[in-house]
Design a protein around this motif. Structure first.
Motif, PDB file in Angstrom:
ATOM      1  N   ASN A   9       0.439  -1.369   0.074  1.00 54.83           N
ATOM      2  CA  ASN A   9      -0.472  -0.211  -0.052  1.00 54.83           C
ATOM      3  C   ASN A   9       0.777   1.178   0.194  1.00 54.83           C
ATOM      4  O   ASN A   9       1.926   1.298   0.602  1.00 54.83           O
ATOM      5  N   ASP A  11       0.795   5.309   0.361  1.00 54.40           N
ATOM      6  CA  ASP A  11       0.306   7.189  -0.343  1.00 54.40           C
ATOM      7  C   ASP A  11       1.522   7.782  -1.391  1.00 54.40           C
ATOM      8  O   ASP A  11       2.285   8.808  -1.221  1.00 54.40           O
ATOM      9  N   HIS A  56      -2.311   6.441  -5.893  1.00 51.75           N
ATOM     10  CA  HIS A  56      -2.277   5.696  -4.310  1.00 51.75           C
ATOM     11  C   HIS A  56      -2.372   4.635  -5.121  1.00 51.75           C
ATOM     12  O   HIS A  56      -2.443   4.008  -6.003  1.00 51.75           O
ATOM     13  N   ALA A  57      -1.942   3.673  -3.763  1.00 52.75           N
ATOM     14  CA  ALA A  57      -2.480   1.674  -4.032  1.00 52.75           C
ATOM     15  C   ALA A  57      -2.651   1.359  -3.274  1.00 52.75           C
ATOM     16  O   ALA A  57      -2.154   1.796  -1.738  1.00 52.75           O
ATOM     17  N   TYR A  58      -3.606   0.066  -2.957  1.00 55.78           N
ATOM     18  CA  TYR A  58      -4.313  -0.196  -1.839  1.00 55.78           C
ATOM     19  C   TYR A  58      -4.394  -1.573  -2.284  1.00 55.78           C
ATOM     20  O   TYR A  58      -5.094  -1.697  -3.074  1.00 55.78           O
ATOM     21  N   GLY A  59      -2.880  -2.087  -1.920  1.00 53.82           N
ATOM     22  CA  GLY A  59      -3.067  -3.532  -2.979  1.00 53.82           C
ATOM     23  C   GLY A  59      -3.020  -3.880  -4.488  1.00 53.82           C
ATOM     24  O   GLY A  59      -2.182  -3.957  -4.724  1.00 53.82           O
ATOM     25  N   ARG A 111      -9.340   2.504  -8.042  1.00 50.45           N
ATOM     26  CA  ARG A 111     -11.087   3.494  -7.417  1.00 50.45           C
ATOM     27  C   ARG A 111     -10.452   5.134  -7.248  1.00 50.45           C
ATOM     28  O   ARG A 111      -8.904   5.933  -6.840  1.00 50.45           O
ATOM     29  N   THR A 127      -6.492  12.176  -0.981  1.00 53.07           N
ATOM     30  CA  THR A 127      -7.113  10.956  -2.003  1.00 53.07           C
ATOM     31  C   THR A 127      -8.455  10.882  -1.820  1.00 53.07           C
ATOM     32  O   THR A 127      -8.774  10.416  -2.546  1.00 53.07           O
ATOM     33  N   MET A 248      -6.690   5.668  -7.163  1.00 56.30           N
ATOM     34  CA  MET A 248      -6.264   4.983  -5.699  1.00 56.30           C
ATOM     35  C   MET A 248      -6.319   2.748  -6.850  1.00 56.30           C
ATOM     36  O   MET A 248      -7.508   2.575  -7.128  1.00 56.30           O
ATOM     37  N   TRP A 250      -6.891  -0.237  -6.338  1.00 52.90           N
ATOM     38  CA  TRP A 250      -6.960  -0.962  -5.510  1.00 52.90           C
ATOM     39  C   TRP A 250      -6.852  -2.256  -4.936  1.00 52.90           C
ATOM     40  O   TRP A 250      -7.341  -2.882  -4.384  1.00 52.90           O
ATOM     41  N   ASN A 251      -7.119  -3.312  -6.486  1.00 55.93           N
ATOM     42  CA  ASN A 251      -7.043  -4.732  -5.869  1.00 55.93           C
ATOM     43  C   ASN A 251      -6.635  -4.968  -7.338  1.00 55.93           C
ATOM     44  O   ASN A 251      -6.437  -4.182  -8.550  1.00 55.93           O
TER      45      ASN A 251
ATOM     46  N   ILE B 122      -2.534   2.518   6.129  1.00 60.30           N
ATOM     47  CA  ILE B 122      -2.105   3.929   4.895  1.00 60.30           C
ATOM     48  C   ILE B 122      -2.444   4.815   4.830  1.00 60.30           C
ATOM     49  O   ILE B 122      -1.740   6.387   5.628  1.00 60.30           O
ATOM     50  N   PHE B 123      -3.631   5.142   4.997  1.00 60.52           N
ATOM     51  CA  PHE B 123      -4.681   6.363   4.434  1.00 60.52           C
ATOM     52  C   PHE B 123      -4.972   6.911   5.887  1.00 60.52           C
ATOM     53  O   PHE B 123      -5.558   7.971   5.484  1.00 60.52           O
ATOM     54  N   ARG B 125      -3.892   6.471   9.190  1.00 55.44           N
ATOM     55  CA  ARG B 125      -2.662   6.340  10.182  1.00 55.44           C
ATOM     56  C   ARG B 125      -2.478   7.387  11.090  1.00 55.44           C
ATOM     57  O   ARG B 125      -2.555   7.088  12.418  1.00 55.44           O
ATOM     58  N   PHE B 181     -11.908  -0.877   4.331  1.00 57.06           N
ATOM     59  CA  PHE B 181     -10.571  -1.272   3.902  1.00 57.06           C
ATOM     60  C   PHE B 181      -9.948  -2.694   4.133  1.00 57.06           C
ATOM     61  O   PHE B 181      -8.466  -3.104   4.449  1.00 57.06           O
ATOM     62  N   ARG B 183      -9.711  -6.704   3.171  1.00 56.44           N
ATOM     63  CA  ARG B 183      -9.206  -7.732   2.111  1.00 56.44           C
ATOM     64  C   ARG B 183     -10.206  -8.504   2.382  1.00 56.44           C
ATOM     65  O   ARG B 183     -10.241  -9.164   3.402  1.00 56.44           O
TER      66      ARG B 183
END
Lengths: 261, 261
Positions: A9, A11, A56-59, A111, A127, A248, A250-251, B122-123, B125, B181, B183
């Motif tokens: 993940n 930012d 950004h990345a979440y995953g 996303r 974000t 972002m 997302w997956n 991360i987004f 924290r 958030f 998974r």
């Protein structure tokens, strides 16, 4: 030699995108430097795809080959200790040597988040695209469905795209509206999250889809315009490219069996 | 002379709390300086209450008296232009000269957020206490209900408290778990948000309630211990004071009629 697959993940606010480039300060640089600090090895990591500066990345998923014998369950905590706090590794596993995070990615979901309300959302402004204009979310939903399918997405690709073939498949897309920070009784529209899942995306494709949806939300375009925009295969027919920081990754999904050792 | 009542959101990360103090860099200082920049007046603002260093607010309320004739609907945008981006004014209205943001506050709600999962979110924290220990959320819920009521909360007050009377009323409290958030397929517990609404709070009261709930969640205390902790009127019987940055002043309520001009 082992092949390690990890999930990360980040930012993207303070980075020049995922992929190594001459200016440095990319996500890839930081991760490769952390691996060097931990193992003494100079490896190249392979991600499911690059993300642009500010995205950004979440995953996000990447893999790399290593001679290190560090047990796989220790990689995340060990590498996080060498990484800045806005890059966090969350999963590690050993995968077959043939696994390749980009070639084998089956589906990716992005996303995009829009705040259409009067003021920035203080806790999520990094974000969200703050665009203080009331939007017709139902019209945006109808337009988004007309972007789902297998099409030549030239109208939704950067004119800088190097790809010869612009046919892609968008499997699924939907809009969720989050009211968790809407004050009761306000006329706040909530936060609009647009999810788009596809087999692969052209440069800026999601951001141009979102820019076009915002034109629909503002009434500058209608859902009925979408088929014509796709058919035109002409970037100038679609809306603007929405700003990077609302996006972002997302997956990323793989066939289950390709990740089994 | 007019009395202006405003609502403000702030990310407390970089500030020394709400209230002016010798070291400077408080939320109050920044707002009063913005008012001076806009109007040339040196005013003192009165908030619903102070917040400690690092604590956030989503809907803090304050009022001040001014001779300025700036129309009330223009105050937010005008002052936001003078404020750092982590302090955002969202509402302004004219109220009777008798209105006082602290004396007239009827109910205040705080939210405390805990991330019990392995890695920081991360987004979020900056607004979550990351405590990577699986918690028994149902036990925490039962314990929290036993803290609701009218009690002497000495066990849940800082020993530095200057108040003579420690009897307060907690009207309502509940826990929400946010999985947005998490998974799919992970054993992630989600993010735990604890909401507490009361007529007024002692110094560190919510943070000590949360520290005690975390002891319950970890099995160090049981819900059945709560009545005895309250009855003891002894700070050492409760749990630790949870870190400031997980706390957010979430809402302040007034009788509707006191705010009508």
């Amino acid at each position: 030699m082992r092949n390690i697959c990890m999930r990360v993940n980040y930012d993207g606010t303070h980075y020049h995108g995922f992929q190594t480039q001459p200016g440095g300060n990319t996500i890839q640089d930081h991760i490769e430097n952390a691996i060097f600090s931990l193992t003494g090895e100079r490896v190249k990591i392979t991600a499911s795809g690059r993300t642009d500066a500010g995205v950004h990345a979440y995953g996000q998923v990447f893999n790399f080959k290593t001679e290190s014998r560090i047990p796989v369950h220790r990689w995340c905590l060990a590498l996080n200790a060498w990484l800045p706090e806005d890059i966090i590794l969350t999963d590690a596993k050993e995968v077959p040597l043939s696994f390749h995070a980009r070639h084998m990615a089956k589906r990716k979901t992005y996303r995009y988040s829009i705040n259409p309300n009067r003021f920035p959302d203080i806790f999520h402004r990094r974000t969200q695209f703050h665009h203080p204009t009331r939007l017709d979310i139902e019209a945006m939903r109808r337009a988004l469905q007309l972007m789902v399918g297998t099409y030549d997405y030239t109208s939704f690709a950067s004119t800088q795209s190097q790809k010869l073939n612009h046919v892609r498949t968008v499997y699924e897309a939907h809009i969720e509206v989050d009211h968790s920070f809407s004050r009761p009784g306000s006329d706040d529209q909530g936060i609009i999250h647009i999810y788009v899942t596809g087999g692969g995306f052209l440069q800026h494709m999601v951001r141009i889809m979102v820019g076009t949806l915002m034109d629909v939300g503002e009434g500058k375009k209608t859902p009925e315009d979408i088929p014509g925009i796709l058919a035109a295969k002409n970037r100038t027919k679609a809306g603007p490219t929405a700003v990077a920081h609302g996006l972002m990754l997302w997956n990323v999904e793989y066939d289950e069996n390709v990740q089994k050792t």
